[in-house]
Design an enzyme around this catalytic site. Structure first.
Site, PDB file in Angstrom:
ATOM      1  N   ASP A   1      69.495  26.229  -4.980  1.00  0.00           N
ATOM      2  CA  ASP A   1      69.249  27.290  -5.961  1.00  0.00           C
ATOM      3  C   ASP A   1      70.489  27.608  -6.789  1.00  0.00           C
ATOM      4  O   ASP A   1      71.624  27.354  -6.363  1.00  0.00           O
ATOM      5  CB  ASP A   1      68.836  28.581  -5.241  1.00  0.00           C
ATOM      6  CG  ASP A   1      67.410  28.540  -4.708  1.00  0.00           C
ATOM      7  OD1 ASP A   1      66.785  27.462  -4.748  1.00  0.00           O
ATOM      8  OD2 ASP A   1      66.946  29.596  -4.241  1.00  0.00           O
TER       9      ASP A   1
ATOM     10  N   HIS B   1      63.985  28.936 -11.210  1.00  0.00           N
ATOM     11  CA  HIS B   1      64.480  30.057 -10.393  1.00  0.00           C
ATOM     12  C   HIS B   1      64.499  31.355 -11.211  1.00  0.00           C
ATOM     13  O   HIS B   1      64.780  32.411 -10.667  1.00  0.00           O
ATOM     14  CB  HIS B   1      65.883  29.715  -9.899  1.00  0.00           C
ATOM     15  CG  HIS B   1      66.383  30.560  -8.760  1.00  0.00           C
ATOM     16  ND1 HIS B   1      65.575  31.024  -7.747  1.00  0.00           N
ATOM     17  CD2 HIS B   1      67.629  31.033  -8.465  1.00  0.00           C
ATOM     18  CE1 HIS B   1      66.299  31.737  -6.896  1.00  0.00           C
ATOM     19  NE2 HIS B   1      67.540  31.760  -7.312  1.00  0.00           N
TER      20      HIS B   1
ATOM     21  N   HIS C   1      69.769  35.835 -12.677  1.00  0.00           N
ATOM     22  CA  HIS C   1      69.535  36.055 -11.245  1.00  0.00           C
ATOM     23  C   HIS C   1      69.203  37.528 -10.993  1.00  0.00           C
ATOM     24  O   HIS C   1      69.966  38.264 -10.369  1.00  0.00           O
ATOM     25  CB  HIS C   1      70.769  35.626 -10.444  1.00  0.00           C
ATOM     26  CG  HIS C   1      70.425  35.194  -9.057  1.00  0.00           C
ATOM     27  ND1 HIS C   1      70.371  36.065  -7.996  1.00  0.00           N
ATOM     28  CD2 HIS C   1      70.068  33.998  -8.554  1.00  0.00           C
ATOM     29  CE1 HIS C   1      70.027  35.401  -6.909  1.00  0.00           C
ATOM     30  NE2 HIS C   1      69.837  34.146  -7.226  1.00  0.00           N
TER      31      HIS C   1
ATOM     32  N   HIS D   1      72.590  26.291  -1.712  1.00  0.00           N
ATOM     33  CA  HIS D   1      73.010  26.591  -3.084  1.00  0.00           C
ATOM     34  C   HIS D   1      74.036  25.561  -3.545  1.00  0.00           C
ATOM     35  O   HIS D   1      74.954  25.243  -2.790  1.00  0.00           O
ATOM     36  CB  HIS D   1      73.602  27.995  -3.162  1.00  0.00           C
ATOM     37  CG  HIS D   1      72.617  29.077  -2.790  1.00  0.00           C
ATOM     38  ND1 HIS D   1      72.311  29.369  -1.481  1.00  0.00           N
ATOM     39  CD2 HIS D   1      71.858  29.883  -3.557  1.00  0.00           C
ATOM     40  CE1 HIS D   1      71.402  30.328  -1.460  1.00  0.00           C
ATOM     41  NE2 HIS D   1      71.100  30.666  -2.694  1.00  0.00           N
TER      42      HIS D   1
END
Ligand code: ZN
Length: 243
Positions: A56, A107, A111, A202
Site C-alpha cells: 500500500d 488505495h 491517505h 507497504h
C-alpha cells in the site's frame, strides 16, 4: 500439514516486538480486526494454495524500485494499492510496476480516513484515482482498499460504480511502526501465513515512520521462502481465486 496449515517461520523476539508495534498508531486502524473477522470475503480470503502479496501507499521513487528489484529476484508478482497523488507524481514508476507484471489497484487519492472526509470527496477521489490507474497502465483496476481499512457507505457505493471490489487483508506486517525490523515483520505475519491469506505490507514510508519500508523489504525473502516451503504459491490478487 496441508496447504491450509500455518507456515512455520523462526520469529526471534516476536512477543517483545509485537508489544512495541502496538504502541504506534500507523496507517492501519485498530477497529479493523473486528470487521475482518466478520467478513472473510472483504478480508480477501482466497484459494487454499495461494497467498496474495499486497503493498500500500506508493508508488514512491525512493523505495518502490527496491521492492520491484527484490520481487524480480524472487520471481514473485504482487498487487500494489497506489495513492492517486503518488501515481500522479510518478507515472513512469507506475508503468514500471505494471510492466514488471504486477497488478495496480486503488488505495484512494490521498491517505484520508473515509469517516472524517466531507461528503462526496472520497467518492470523487476514488473515481479520479481509478481513472489515473487506467490511464497509466492501460488496464482498469479491479480492487479497492481504503486507507486505514475504513469503508464508508459512500466509498462502497463509489467502488461498486467503478466495478472495484473492496479487499482489505487477513494479516499485516506492522511494518509501518518506527520499531519495525525484518524480524518483527516476519513475526507479525507468521500467525496469519497460511493458504488463502492476503498479506499487507507497504512499499513506502509516505504515510508512516521514516525509512520503515526497509523492514518490509528485508522480510520479503523469508516470507516468500516460507510460503513456498509450505507448498503455497505467492502472487497478486488477480491469481488469488477471488470471485
Ligand atoms: Zn495506506
Amino acid at each position: 500439514m496441508g496447504n491450509t496449515g500455518n507456515v512455520r517461520i523462526g520469529s526471534p523476539g516476536a512477543a517483545a516486538l509485537a508489544g512495541l508495534a502496538l504502541l504506534y498508531a500507523g496507517p492501519a486502524a485498530t477497529w479493523l480486526p473486528a470487521v475482518r473477522r466478520l467478513t472473510p470475503r472483504l478480508a480477501g480470503v482466497g484459494a487454499a494454495g495461494h497467498v496474495a502479496l499486497t503493498f500500500d501507499d506508493g508508488p514512491d521513487p525512493r523505495s518502490t524500485p527496491r521492492f520491484l528489484d527484490e520481487l524480480e529476484r524472487l520471481g514473485c508478482r504482487a498487487t500494489f494499492f497506489v495513492l492517486g497523488e503518488m501515481l500522479d507524481r510518478h507515472p513512469g514508476l507506475g508503468r514500471r510496476i505494471a510492466g514488471d507484471g504486477h497488478e495496480i489497484a486503488v488505495h484512494g487519492w490521498r491517505h484520508d480516513n473515509a469517516l472524517l472526509a466531507r461528503p462526496g470527496r472520497m467518492a470523487a477521489e476514488l473515481a479520479r484515482a481509478a481513472d489515473l490507474v487506467a490511464a497509466v497502465t492501460g488496464t482498469a483496476p479491479r480492487w479497492y482498499r481504503p486507507p486505514y481499512g475504513v469503508l464508508s457507505a459512500e466509498t462502497l457505493a463509489a467502488a461498486r460504480l467503478r466495478r472495484l471490489r473492496p479487499v482489505l487483508w487477513t494479516a499485516w506486517g506492522r511494518d509501518w511502526t518506527p520499531a519495525a525490523s525484518p524480524d518483527s515483520v516476519v513475526a507479525a505475519l507468521a500467525p496469519g501465513l497460511r493458504g488463502g491469506a492476503t498479506l499487507l505490507l507497504h512499499d513506502t514510508d509516505h504515510t508512516s515512520a521514516p525509512g520503515c519500508w526497509r523492514s518490509a523489504l528485508g522480510a520479503l525473502p523469508r516470507l516468500v521462502a516460507a510460503c513456498r516451503a509450505a507448498g503455497l504459491r505467492v502472487g497478486p490478487l488477480r491469481d488469488h481465486g477471488l470471485h
